[in-house]
Motif scaffolding. Sequence first.
Motif, short mmCIF file in Angstrom:
data_model
loop_
_atom_site.label_atom_id
_atom_site.label_comp_id
_atom_site.label_asym_id
_atom_site.label_seq_id
_atom_site.Cartn_x
_atom_site.Cartn_y
_atom_site.Cartn_z
N LEU A 24 8.10 10.93 14.18
CA LEU A 24 8.71 9.61 14.03
C LEU A 24 7.67 8.60 13.55
O LEU A 24 7.94 7.78 12.67
CB LEU A 24 9.31 9.16 15.35
N LEU A 25 6.48 8.66 14.13
CA LEU A 25 5.40 7.77 13.69
C LEU A 25 5.08 8.00 12.22
O LEU A 25 4.89 7.04 11.45
CB LEU A 25 4.15 8.02 14.55
N TYR A 26 5.03 9.27 11.84
CA TYR A 26 4.77 9.59 10.42
C TYR A 26 5.88 9.03 9.52
O TYR A 26 5.59 8.50 8.44
CB TYR A 26 4.68 11.10 10.24
N LEU A 27 7.13 9.14 9.96
CA LEU A 27 8.25 8.65 9.15
C LEU A 27 8.15 7.15 8.91
O LEU A 27 8.42 6.66 7.81
CB LEU A 27 9.58 8.98 9.83
N VAL A 28 7.76 6.41 9.95
CA VAL A 28 7.63 4.96 9.82
C VAL A 28 6.55 4.62 8.79
O VAL A 28 6.76 3.80 7.88
CB VAL A 28 7.30 4.31 11.18
N VAL A 29 5.39 5.27 8.91
CA VAL A 29 4.29 5.02 7.98
C VAL A 29 4.68 5.46 6.56
O VAL A 29 4.39 4.77 5.58
CB VAL A 29 3.01 5.76 8.44
N HIS A 30 5.33 6.61 6.45
CA HIS A 30 5.73 7.15 5.16
C HIS A 30 6.75 6.23 4.47
O HIS A 30 6.68 6.01 3.26
CB HIS A 30 6.34 8.55 5.36
N MET A 31 7.67 5.69 5.24
CA MET A 31 8.67 4.78 4.67
C MET A 31 8.00 3.52 4.12
O MET A 31 8.32 3.06 3.01
CB MET A 31 9.69 4.40 5.73
N ILE A 32 7.07 2.96 4.89
CA ILE A 32 6.37 1.76 4.44
C ILE A 32 5.62 2.05 3.14
O ILE A 32 5.63 1.24 2.20
CB ILE A 32 5.40 1.27 5.53
N GLY A 33 4.97 3.20 3.08
CA GLY A 33 4.26 3.58 1.86
C GLY A 33 5.21 3.76 0.68
O GLY A 33 4.91 3.33 -0.44
N ASN A 34 6.37 4.36 0.93
CA ASN A 34 7.35 4.57 -0.14
C ASN A 34 7.82 3.26 -0.75
O ASN A 34 8.07 3.16 -1.96
CB ASN A 34 8.56 5.34 0.40
N LEU A 35 7.96 2.24 0.08
CA LEU A 35 8.47 0.95 -0.40
C LEU A 35 7.50 0.25 -1.35
O LEU A 35 7.89 -0.69 -2.04
CB LEU A 35 8.79 0.04 0.79
N LYS A 36 6.26 0.73 -1.41
CA LYS A 36 5.31 0.16 -2.37
C LYS A 36 5.74 0.43 -3.81
O LYS A 36 5.23 -0.19 -4.74
CB LYS A 36 3.91 0.74 -2.12
N ILE A 37 6.67 1.35 -4.00
CA ILE A 37 7.12 1.67 -5.34
C ILE A 37 7.79 0.46 -6.00
O ILE A 37 7.82 0.34 -7.22
CB ILE A 37 8.09 2.88 -5.32
N PHE A 38 8.31 -0.47 -5.18
CA PHE A 38 8.96 -1.66 -5.72
C PHE A 38 7.96 -2.68 -6.27
O PHE A 38 8.37 -3.66 -6.90
CB PHE A 38 9.83 -2.31 -4.64
N PHE A 39 6.67 -2.44 -6.06
CA PHE A 39 5.64 -3.33 -6.59
C PHE A 39 5.04 -2.81 -7.89
O PHE A 39 4.05 -3.36 -8.38
CB PHE A 39 4.54 -3.53 -5.54
N GLY A 40 5.61 -1.75 -8.41
CA GLY A 40 5.18 -1.25 -9.71
C GLY A 40 4.34 0.01 -9.64
O GLY A 40 3.84 0.38 -8.57
N PRO A 41 4.18 0.68 -10.80
CA PRO A 41 3.43 1.95 -10.84
C PRO A 41 1.97 1.80 -10.44
O PRO A 41 1.41 2.69 -9.81
CB PRO A 41 3.56 2.39 -12.31
N GLY A 42 1.33 0.67 -10.80
CA GLY A 42 -0.08 0.50 -10.45
C GLY A 42 -0.29 0.49 -8.96
O GLY A 42 -1.18 1.17 -8.43
N GLU A 43 0.53 -0.27 -8.24
CA GLU A 43 0.43 -0.37 -6.79
C GLU A 43 0.73 0.97 -6.11
O GLU A 43 0.01 1.40 -5.20
CB GLU A 43 1.40 -1.44 -6.28
N PHE A 44 1.80 1.63 -6.57
CA PHE A 44 2.22 2.88 -5.94
C PHE A 44 1.22 4.00 -6.20
O PHE A 44 0.87 4.76 -5.28
CB PHE A 44 3.60 3.28 -6.46
N ASN A 45 0.75 4.12 -7.42
CA ASN A 45 -0.22 5.16 -7.75
C ASN A 45 -1.55 4.92 -7.05
O ASN A 45 -2.22 5.87 -6.63
CB ASN A 45 -0.44 5.23 -9.26
#
Length: 223
Positions: A24-45
């Motif tokens: 569950l802890l991993y899922l929370v962290v993973h979700m937050i990281g996934n949402l970085k995709i909305f800030f563009g390819p540079g941020e996500f990569n």
Amino acid sequence: MARTVWNSTVGKKTVMAVSGLIMLLYLVVHMIGNLKIFFGPGEFNHYAHWLRTVGEPFMHYEWTLWLVRIVLVAAVVAHAVSAYQLSRRDIRARPTKYVHKKARASYATRTMRWGGIILALFIVWHVLDLTTGTVHSGGFQEGHPYQNVVDTFSTWYGNVIYIVAMLAVGLHVRHGFWSAAQTLGAGSRSRDRALKITADVLALVLTAGFIAVPVGVMTGVVS
């Protein structure tokens, strides 16, 4: 002593609870990281690259990431094995079904086992799709996770698989968090309401947060 604890029903439930909370802890962290995709390819990569350099120079390249992977694999195996053995123990104790099912049993409770199977299959597909690129559509690009995610969610089957799995995650978390709290002794009359609300909020936030990514690709917000 460890074997005695493991062989007991309480011991297996405790293993399920602890391993479930790790995931569950991993899922929370993973979700937050996934949402970085909305800030563009540079941020996500950049975020994806950072995951491989965490702990440097003390930790070598990808060592921290592999340590996290090992802990997660151990948690998944422990969770699955204990769940299976508890299920078999329950069947042996009650070989014939009750004439009347418990009316108060929630949908999440009745589908925990199937939800676990769905999630296990999804994890395999997810790794083969976005980690190894084995089943990836559109040509897997090493070091370009943003484009790989867009490729996956540009296909109807990628969206269906992911969204169904995330709905299963929500149901699993909603019931699993509550069960873990009871197993670890956190439940009480004064805290039960707060724990139920926490379980509902966690399930809702995680489901919405994960599904936001394929929806973003489908609607063109992420492209």
